[in-house]
Design a protein around this motif. Structure first.
Motif, mmCIF file in Angstrom:
data_model
loop_
_atom_site.group_PDB
_atom_site.id
_atom_site.type_symbol
_atom_site.label_atom_id
_atom_site.label_comp_id
_atom_site.label_asym_id
_atom_site.label_seq_id
_atom_site.Cartn_x
_atom_site.Cartn_y
_atom_site.Cartn_z
ATOM 1 N N GLU A 65 0.827 -1.199 0.000
ATOM 2 C CA GLU A 65 0.000 0.000 0.000
ATOM 3 C C GLU A 65 0.866 1.255 0.000
ATOM 4 N N ILE A 66 1.944 1.193 0.768
ATOM 5 C CA ILE A 66 2.830 2.350 0.861
ATOM 6 C C ILE A 66 3.506 2.600 -0.469
ATOM 7 N N ALA A 69 1.221 4.149 -2.892
ATOM 8 C CA ALA A 69 1.057 5.578 -2.667
ATOM 9 C C ALA A 69 2.242 6.362 -3.207
ATOM 10 N N ALA A 70 3.400 5.713 -3.251
ATOM 11 C CA ALA A 70 4.601 6.405 -3.709
ATOM 12 C C ALA A 70 4.739 6.369 -5.217
ATOM 13 N N SER B 49 -3.149 4.006 6.991
ATOM 14 C CA SER B 49 -1.837 3.372 6.960
ATOM 15 C C SER B 49 -0.782 4.452 7.153
ATOM 16 N N GLY B 51 2.326 4.463 7.043
ATOM 17 C CA GLY B 51 3.419 4.450 6.080
ATOM 18 C C GLY B 51 3.167 5.340 4.878
ATOM 19 N N THR B 52 1.892 5.493 4.511
ATOM 20 C CA THR B 52 1.583 6.293 3.323
ATOM 21 C C THR B 52 1.818 7.775 3.540
ATOM 22 N N TYR B 54 4.633 8.967 4.342
ATOM 23 C CA TYR B 54 5.958 9.263 3.802
ATOM 24 C C TYR B 54 5.942 9.644 2.327
ATOM 25 N N PRO B 55 5.220 8.907 1.467
ATOM 26 C CA PRO B 55 5.089 9.396 0.090
ATOM 27 C C PRO B 55 4.460 10.778 0.018
ATOM 28 N N LEU B 56 3.508 11.050 0.929
ATOM 29 C CA LEU B 56 2.902 12.382 0.967
ATOM 30 C C LEU B 56 3.947 13.435 1.302
ATOM 31 N N ARG B 59 6.049 14.184 -1.635
ATOM 32 C CA ARG B 59 5.406 15.066 -2.615
ATOM 33 C C ARG B 59 5.441 16.505 -2.145
#
Lengths: 191, 119
Positions: A65-66, A69-70, B49, B51-52, B54-56, B59
């Motif tokens: 999922e992570i 998102a990336a 989640s 962990g998500t 970190y992608p945010l 960005r």
């Protein structure tokens, strides 16, 4: 760099993350892995039990999922191009089999199928979709134009050949025309 | 049924507001990743989640709203600190205004505030 060994659950998670992150560009992959490793190490430093470790990893969420998102936003699923052209082309071919009328309808339809098919092929190649149907449409359109024209030429040829046999039919007519010439001779004899 | 609605709706709302909530957390001072993620996670309904996030954050950095620096810490592993930039501050202020206006409008239409709310 920390040299202490991590809890096996954390190592397993990081291994799974590394696998899932393969699909990312190198820089993004490295960044994400570094950040999550640091996060996990922070959490592990504060963890006092295996339950804490499990909660830490559960809260992070599944690596898939992570990574999703990336990843850059996915392009819409490539569609197949040229359905219209193919259908048009096939119908044109079938109609083209009808005598005379078929040619009249099939040729414009065939042209349309080719035009649409070419356009769809171009779009499909640009967007990375499948162009098989579009190519089929162009081919069918071509057949739809050629076949009725071949039939048409054959029919014209038959008509031309037919007009040669009508020359033969004129023969008896000429003989009949000669016949009256004989009669004057007959008339003279009795006189 | 309500629970299903709540989840779907929250996900949508969250998607728009989360990055600005991060900027809001950075307004007073810089924070490191773990700290940010934990603060967000502790706020009800903000992340599913962690962990998500970190992608945010990544960005936000590419957008120029935050800058990052790794710093070694005596407490343990090195930490990546996030700092709000000027454009980030502007974006945060703009969102704050927009959010106030938007939530006021929604409140009114939902009959949560104001007199004379049409029903």
């Amino acid at each position: 760099m920390s040299t202490s060994t991590r809890h096996p659950l954390a190592e397993a998670y990081l291994a799974e993350l590394a696998r899932a992150a393969q699909r990312l560009p190198r820089r993004e992959r490295a960044e994400l892995v570094a950040e999550l490793t640091a996060h996990i190490d922070e959490g592990l430093a504060r963890a006092t039990s295996e339950a804490d470790v499990r909660n830490l990893l559960d809260a992070l969420g599944p690596p898939q999922e992570i990574v999703a998102a990336a990843a850059p936003s996915p392009t819409p699923a490539p569609r197949s191009y040229g359905q219209t052209a193919l259908i048009l082309g096939v119908i044109a071919v079938v109609i083209g089999l009808l005598p005379l009328v078929g040619a009249v309808v099939a040729v414009p339809m065939g042209i349309a199928a080719i035009v649409i098919g070419v356009r769809e092929r171009r779009e499909g190649r640009r967007d990375g979709g499948s162009t098989a149907m579009a190519t089929g449409g162009v081919a069918a359109g071509g057949i739809a134009i050629v076949v009725p024209l071949v039939f048409l030429l054959a029919a014209l040829g038959a008509v031309i050949v037919g007009s040669d046999s009508s020359v033969v039919e004129e023969g008896p007519i000429i003989d009949v025309e000669r016949a009256p010439e004989v009669e004057p001779e007959l008339e003279v004899l009795p006189g | 049924m309500r629970h299903m609605v709540r989840e779907a709706v929250t996900a949508q709302l969250r998607r728009g507001a989360l990055e600005f909530c991060v900027l809001g957390l950075l307004e007073e001072r810089e924070r490191y990743g773990f700290e940010l993620v934990r603060l967000l996670g502790a706020t009800d309904g903000m992340v599913t989640s962690e962990g998500t996030v970190y992608p945010l954050l990544s960005r936000l950095r590419t957008d120029g709203y935050v800058t990052t620096t790794w710093r070694s810490s005596d407490a343990g592993p090195p930490r990546k600190y996030y700092t709000l930039t000027e454009p980030g501050r502007d974006a945060l202020d703009a969102f704050r205004d927009e959010w106030c206006r938007f939530s006021a409008a929604v409140d009114q239409l939902l009959g949560l505030r104001g007199s004379g709310a049409p029903r």
